[in-house]
Design a protein around this motif. Sequence first.
Motif, short mmCIF file in Angstrom:
data_model
loop_
_atom_site.label_atom_id
_atom_site.label_comp_id
_atom_site.label_asym_id
_atom_site.label_seq_id
_atom_site.Cartn_x
_atom_site.Cartn_y
_atom_site.Cartn_z
N LEU A 120 0.97 -1.27 0.01
CA LEU A 120 -0.10 -0.02 0.11
C LEU A 120 0.96 1.22 0.01
N GLU A 121 0.57 2.11 -1.01
CA GLU A 121 1.41 3.20 -1.20
C GLU A 121 0.59 4.61 -0.70
N ILE A 122 0.90 5.54 0.26
CA ILE A 122 0.33 6.44 0.38
C ILE A 122 1.05 7.58 0.22
N THR A 123 0.36 8.75 -0.38
CA THR A 123 1.12 9.95 -0.68
C THR A 123 0.31 11.07 -0.17
N VAL A 124 1.04 12.02 0.78
CA VAL A 124 0.35 13.25 1.28
C VAL A 124 0.94 14.48 0.82
N PRO A 125 0.23 15.18 0.08
CA PRO A 125 0.94 16.33 -0.41
C PRO A 125 1.25 17.28 0.84
N LEU A 126 2.13 18.39 0.49
CA LEU A 126 2.70 19.14 1.80
C LEU A 126 2.58 20.47 1.21
N THR A 127 2.11 21.55 1.95
CA THR A 127 2.31 22.90 1.62
C THR A 127 3.34 23.57 2.60
N THR A 128 3.71 24.81 2.05
CA THR A 128 4.51 25.66 3.17
C THR A 128 3.50 26.01 3.99
#
Length: 144
Positions: A120-128
């Motif tokens: 299972l691959e989970i990606t969570v975008p990050l913001t400044t």
Amino acid sequence: MAALTKKESASPLADLFDWFDAGWPAVTEWRQHMAPTIRIEDRLEKDRYMLRAELPGMDPEKDIEITVADGVLSISAERREEISEKGRSEFHYGSFVRRVTLPKGAQEDAVDAKYTDGILEITVPLTTTGPEPRSIPVARTPKS
């Protein structure tokens, strides 16, 4: 010399074998209460947080649930499997839970998950989360 009773063993090694025969209650109880865990690896990249979890033999639509709340990503999974062959059957089952605190700036509403070959691959975008830190000069004041 009198014969040794079971309580008065000749060596610690004999005690060890007695423990094996009787079972180690403390260890047995500990393992019964210990929940199985999900093995993960994670990394922080410039613009995203990546997490990979080992969940082999699962149906991602039925067996895996991913939730995000208050900066915590939770992965819940349940395995139910029965193998029958030549008059013999074996059950494999268990519930698994893993929680991970997300890094600052995680966009909880944009989490993406994919399941391929038991991973299972989970990606969570990050913001400044704000402007870059800046240096503040300190002015010298004259003595009074």
